[in-house]
Design an enzyme around this catalytic site. Structure first.
Site, PDB file in Angstrom:
ATOM      1  N   GLY A  44     -36.632 -20.154  -5.598  1.00  0.00           N
ATOM      2  CA  GLY A  44     -38.560 -19.835  -6.476  1.00  0.00           C
ATOM      3  C   GLY A  44     -39.595 -20.860  -6.707  1.00  0.00           C
ATOM      4  O   GLY A  44     -39.512 -22.079  -5.768  1.00  0.00           O
ATOM      5  N   PHE A  46     -41.602 -21.843  -8.858  1.00  0.00           N
ATOM      6  CA  PHE A  46     -41.536 -22.667  -9.564  1.00  0.00           C
ATOM      7  C   PHE A  46     -40.785 -23.655  -9.798  1.00  0.00           C
ATOM      8  O   PHE A  46     -41.145 -24.791 -11.373  1.00  0.00           O
ATOM      9  CB  PHE A  46     -42.192 -22.048 -10.731  1.00  0.00           C
ATOM     10  N   VAL A  49     -33.459 -24.121  -7.788  1.00  0.00           N
ATOM     11  CA  VAL A  49     -31.608 -23.419  -8.246  1.00  0.00           C
ATOM     12  C   VAL A  49     -30.769 -24.359  -7.287  1.00  0.00           C
ATOM     13  O   VAL A  49     -31.090 -24.397  -6.066  1.00  0.00           O
ATOM     14  CB  VAL A  49     -31.978 -21.892  -7.861  1.00  0.00           C
ATOM     15  N   ASP A 157     -39.923 -10.660 -16.659  1.00  0.00           N
ATOM     16  CA  ASP A 157     -40.155 -10.723 -15.176  1.00  0.00           C
ATOM     17  C   ASP A 157     -38.076  -9.733 -14.741  1.00  0.00           C
ATOM     18  O   ASP A 157     -37.433 -10.254 -13.584  1.00  0.00           O
ATOM     19  CB  ASP A 157     -39.762 -12.156 -14.427  1.00  0.00           C
ATOM     20  N   ASP A 174     -33.179 -15.391 -15.875  1.00  0.00           N
ATOM     21  CA  ASP A 174     -33.796 -15.470 -15.962  1.00  0.00           C
ATOM     22  C   ASP A 174     -35.153 -14.829 -15.983  1.00  0.00           C
ATOM     23  O   ASP A 174     -36.000 -14.647 -16.890  1.00  0.00           O
ATOM     24  CB  ASP A 174     -34.492 -15.566 -14.146  1.00  0.00           C
TER      25      ASP A 174
HETATM   26  P1  ATP Z   1     -39.566 -16.337  -7.758  1.00  0.00           P
HETATM   27  O1  ATP Z   1     -39.045 -17.613  -8.661  1.00  0.00           O
HETATM   28  O2  ATP Z   1     -40.097 -15.689  -7.916  1.00  0.00           O
HETATM   29  O3  ATP Z   1     -39.084 -15.354  -9.527  1.00  0.00           O
HETATM   30  P2  ATP Z   1     -36.946 -15.787  -7.249  1.00  0.00           P
HETATM   31  O4  ATP Z   1     -36.515 -15.477  -8.775  1.00  0.00           O
HETATM   32  O5  ATP Z   1     -36.454 -15.442  -6.466  1.00  0.00           O
HETATM   33  O6  ATP Z   1     -38.024 -15.566  -7.444  1.00  0.00           O
HETATM   34  P3  ATP Z   1     -35.317 -18.191  -8.741  1.00  0.00           P
HETATM   35  O7  ATP Z   1     -35.132 -16.847 -10.348  1.00  0.00           O
HETATM   36  O8  ATP Z   1     -35.689 -19.340  -9.152  1.00  0.00           O
HETATM   37  O9  ATP Z   1     -36.377 -17.427  -7.810  1.00  0.00           O
HETATM   38  O10 ATP Z   1     -34.065 -18.156  -7.896  1.00  0.00           O
HETATM   39  C1  ATP Z   1     -33.597 -18.936  -7.214  1.00  0.00           C
HETATM   40  C2  ATP Z   1     -32.744 -18.207  -5.929  1.00  0.00           C
HETATM   41  O11 ATP Z   1     -31.120 -18.680  -7.207  1.00  0.00           O
HETATM   42  C3  ATP Z   1     -32.172 -16.715  -6.268  1.00  0.00           C
HETATM   43  O12 ATP Z   1     -31.710 -16.468  -5.198  1.00  0.00           O
HETATM   44  C4  ATP Z   1     -31.410 -16.596  -7.080  1.00  0.00           C
HETATM   45  O13 ATP Z   1     -30.741 -14.860  -6.498  1.00  0.00           O
HETATM   46  C5  ATP Z   1     -30.472 -17.615  -7.369  1.00  0.00           C
HETATM   47  N1  ATP Z   1     -29.881 -17.664  -8.863  1.00  0.00           N
HETATM   48  C6  ATP Z   1     -30.846 -17.888  -9.435  1.00  0.00           C
HETATM   49  N2  ATP Z   1     -29.780 -17.764 -10.499  1.00  0.00           N
HETATM   50  C7  ATP Z   1     -29.052 -18.067 -10.377  1.00  0.00           C
HETATM   51  C8  ATP Z   1     -27.170 -17.806 -10.842  1.00  0.00           C
HETATM   52  N3  ATP Z   1     -26.957 -18.612 -12.366  1.00  0.00           N
HETATM   53  N4  ATP Z   1     -26.244 -17.901 -10.485  1.00  0.00           N
HETATM   54  C9  ATP Z   1     -26.248 -18.080  -8.972  1.00  0.00           C
HETATM   55  N5  ATP Z   1     -27.590 -18.172  -8.220  1.00  0.00           N
HETATM   56  C10 ATP Z   1     -28.629 -18.240  -8.926  1.00  0.00           C
END
Ligand code: ATP
Length: 323
Positions: A44, A46, A49, A157, A174
């Site tokens: 993401g 910031f 994951v 969000d 999130d």
């Molecule tokens: P942003 O930071 O711009 O909101 P984002 O939502 O894609 O972007 P992250 O929330 O950091 O970024 O997530 C990065 C990736 O990890 C995404 O593909 C998300 O689906 C995956 N992810 C996040 N949490 C989990 C979880 N608990 N289990 C499986 N995958 C996850």
């Protein structure tokens, strides 16, 4: 004598509470060395994951702390948000397991979501959601969000990228960590001058859009009602398979939303009731937007097309959060 010993064992009210609080905070502190990190699931803005392991499969969000912003006290904000996160126990919310809270190692550990996000289903795989299935998904989102709001937590969000679908069950991720993960540690490398990543704008209520200033998103007036507006956009994506204001540049969306214009529903194939939910969630005035319990009861009253229910989708919805 005995009476004196007793009084030593009984701490005064004043020092009992701080001790309990710091103890309960420690319960959620996971030593970074205990985590096993495997491959990157996604980066993401910031945080990165990872698929990881800590007493079983977990997702570990490691925050990028190299770009500390002077305008907030990052560690305190982080701890505060973790304290909020650990209060959540609901079937439709990702399970928070703990956090690493010793800088520069800041990480959040949650259960690993199986299945795909609604974003992947809708925008990448172009899966079609029938009205019935959309209603089932929206009901579960409303239940999870209603619970968060009842606990005084604003998601900030809510978007299809943060909603997983696991065998028909919705899992929201999130939540509540927006200001620390998205704003304090951000460097805006992937956004434009207003720090707007693509696909974010259409979730922002008019009062948020109007408050957008370059590099000042920390002070955006998020509220329960801005979460409801974002839910409206998720509802639209489920039904139409695309984002509202599709293909329009950011300035055009900001201009329209800021003055109260909405995505037209003229070409949308849906009943009046279904469109009414959209229009209410997208109300210009926040006081006119419904809350999640109200949305849930509206969704439950929608007439269902009588189709044979798939046996692989039992009724999760009537089950309560804890049995
Ligand atoms: P942003 O930071 O711009 O909101 P984002 O939502 O894609 O972007 P992250 O929330 O950091 O970024 O997530 C990065 C990736 O990890 C995404 O593909 C998300 O689906 C995956 N992810 C996040 N949490 C989990 C979880 N608990 N289990 C499986 N995958 C996850």
């Amino acid at each position: 004598g005995a009476p004196r010993d007793n009084s030593v064992d009984m701490p005064s009210h004043d020092d009992r509470w701080p001790r309990q609080n710091s103890l309960s905070m420690k319960e959620w502190d996971i030593p970074y060395d205990e985590l096993k990190l495997y491959e990157v699931i996604g980066a993401g803005r910031f945080g990165t994951v990872y698929r990881g392991s800590w007493h079983g499969a977990v997702a570990v969000k490691v925050l990028h702390v190299h770009a500390l912003n002077d305008h907030c006290a990052p560690l305190d904000t982080f701890k505060h948000e973790v304290a909020t996160f650990r209060k959540t126990r609901h079937e439709n919310l990702v399970l928070f397991m703990g956090a690493c809270m010793k800088p520069p190692r800041l990480a959040i550990v949650t259960s690993l979501c199986k299945g795909m996000t609604l974003y992947t289903h809708i925008h990448l795989r172009k899966d079609k959601f029938t009205a019935n299935k959309s209603v089932l998904v929206a009901q579960q989102i409303s239940q999870g969000m209603g619970y968060l709001h009842a606990r005084g937590i604003i998601h900030k969000d809510l978007k299809t990228k943060n909603i997983f679908l696991e065998n028909g069950k919705v899992v929201i991720t999130d939540f509540g960590l927006f200001s620390v993960t998205k704003l304090c540690f951000g460097n805006n490398a992937r956004g434009d001058s207003l720090g707007i990543p693509s696909g974010w704008l259409c979730y922002l209520a008019p009062e948020l859009v109007r408050a957008l200033r370059p590099h000042a998103s920390l002070h955006l007036p998020f509220s329960k009602q801005t979460d409801v507006y974002a839910f409206g956009t998720v509802w639209y994506e489920l039904l139409c398979g695309e984002y509202p204001f599709k293909g329009q540049p950011a300035e055009a969306i900001i201009w329209q939303v800021g003055k109260g214009a909405k995505q037209s529903l003229a070409n949308m194939q849906a009943s009046r009731d279904i469109k009414d939910i959209l229009m209410l969630c997208w109300s210009y005035r926040e006081s006119e937007r419904p809350d999640f319990p109200h949305l849930l009861s509206t969704l439950e009253k929608l007439p269902r097309k009588r189709l044979a229910r798939s046996p692989s989708h039992p009724v999760h919805l009537s089950r309560s959060a804890d049995s």
